[in-house]
Design a protein around this motif. Structure first.
Motif, PDB file in Angstrom:
ATOM      1  N   PRO A  30       0.809  -1.226   0.000  1.00  0.00           N
ATOM      2  CA  PRO A  30       0.000   0.000   0.000  1.00  0.00           C
ATOM      3  C   PRO A  30       0.844   1.279   0.000  1.00  0.00           C
ATOM      4  CG  PRO A  30      -0.936  -1.578   1.537  1.00  0.00           C
ATOM      5  CD  PRO A  30       0.354  -2.172   1.037  1.00  0.00           C
ATOM      6  N   ASN A  52       2.190   1.800  -3.519  1.00  0.00           N
ATOM      7  CA  ASN A  52       1.066   2.228  -4.348  1.00  0.00           C
ATOM      8  C   ASN A  52       0.739   3.703  -4.100  1.00  0.00           C
ATOM      9  OD1 ASN A  52      -0.982   1.535  -6.268  1.00  0.00           O
ATOM     10  ND2 ASN A  52      -2.481   1.673  -4.599  1.00  0.00           N
ATOM     11  N   ASN A  80       1.170   6.726  -6.733  1.00  0.00           N
ATOM     12  CA  ASN A  80      -0.025   7.484  -7.109  1.00  0.00           C
ATOM     13  C   ASN A  80       0.179   8.990  -6.942  1.00  0.00           C
ATOM     14  OD1 ASN A  80      -1.683   5.476  -7.998  1.00  0.00           O
ATOM     15  ND2 ASN A  80      -2.747   5.174  -6.064  1.00  0.00           N
ATOM     16  N   ASN A  99       1.327  10.657  -4.042  1.00  0.00           N
ATOM     17  CA  ASN A  99       1.374  11.227  -2.699  1.00  0.00           C
ATOM     18  C   ASN A  99       2.838  11.409  -2.286  1.00  0.00           C
ATOM     19  OD1 ASN A  99      -1.516  11.247  -2.127  1.00  0.00           O
ATOM     20  ND2 ASN A  99      -1.361   9.015  -2.150  1.00  0.00           N
ATOM     21  N   SER A 110      -3.717   8.322   3.061  1.00  0.00           N
ATOM     22  CA  SER A 110      -4.192   7.479   1.959  1.00  0.00           C
ATOM     23  C   SER A 110      -4.225   6.001   2.333  1.00  0.00           C
ATOM     24  CB  SER A 110      -3.310   7.687   0.723  1.00  0.00           C
ATOM     25  OG  SER A 110      -2.042   7.077   0.912  1.00  0.00           O
ATOM     26  N   GLN A 114      -0.465  -2.312  -9.907  1.00  0.00           N
ATOM     27  CA  GLN A 114      -1.657  -1.981 -10.691  1.00  0.00           C
ATOM     28  C   GLN A 114      -2.309  -3.244 -11.246  1.00  0.00           C
ATOM     29  OE1 GLN A 114      -3.401   0.898 -11.143  1.00  0.00           O
ATOM     30  NE2 GLN A 114      -2.036   1.607  -9.518  1.00  0.00           N
TER      31      GLN A 114
END
Lengths: 112, 112
Positions: free
Chosen positions: A26, A29, A33, A35, A44, A94
């Motif tokens: 996470p 990811n 993304n 952040n 998030s 993804q």
């Protein structure tokens, strides 16, 4: 062939070791993304603690997965960015997301 | 965007839950590599116990990841085969293997 399977298994186990634990994927990811700030990343990922995120980011920086930049503003601005190597794992994530969505659809269909 | 991140995170956590544990991914990889018989699969995964492999295969059959076929020969022949859905995860595993290999190369390079 047997030898090849052994090598592949070793590389696979390296990867599994690397992504081990509940939070690593996470976090990758989230960073992939876009952040960048600690609080953004934290927000998030529901359930992660500040302490755990801090520990993970430090480890990821040491493994050259995350680049940490400190801007000497007031207050100090710290940004985390994925390395290319981290982004390449982001692509795998993804696909895992897509797979998870189709897995849910299949499991729900089979049950009805 | 925030909403989308939440959905993605859910699908990702579904996937991580599914591949959880030490053995699930090596088993999928072994079956996708063409190992069909229980003993073949067992031999291809160093360290797995008969009991653990048996338990995992049962769960994977229930989740429609593995198809178990019993041929009424003497002795009875049992074959395990990946479903299409399992094969699609097999492709992700292949990418994880490649990533693991490049990760090792990068980590070794950075250390020297």
């Amino acid at each position: 062939m047997a030898r090849n399977q052994q090598n592949e298994l070793q590389a696979l186990q390296d990867t599994l070791y690397f992504i081990g634990g509940k939070w690593r994927i996470p976090i990758i990811n989230s960073i992939c993304n876009g952040n960048k700030r600690f609080r953004e990343i934290e927000r998030s990922i529901p359930g992660i603690t500040t302490r755990m995120l801090s520990k993970e980011l430090k480890e990821m920086e040491m493994s050259k997965l995350v680049k940490r930049t400190v801007y000497a503003d007031t207050p100090v601005l710290i940004e985390y960015e994925p390395t290319e190597h981290c982004r390449s794992f982001g692509k795998i994530i993804q696909e895992m997301i897509k797979w998870g969505e189709s897995h849910r659809a299949i499991v729900l269909k089979k049950r009805t």
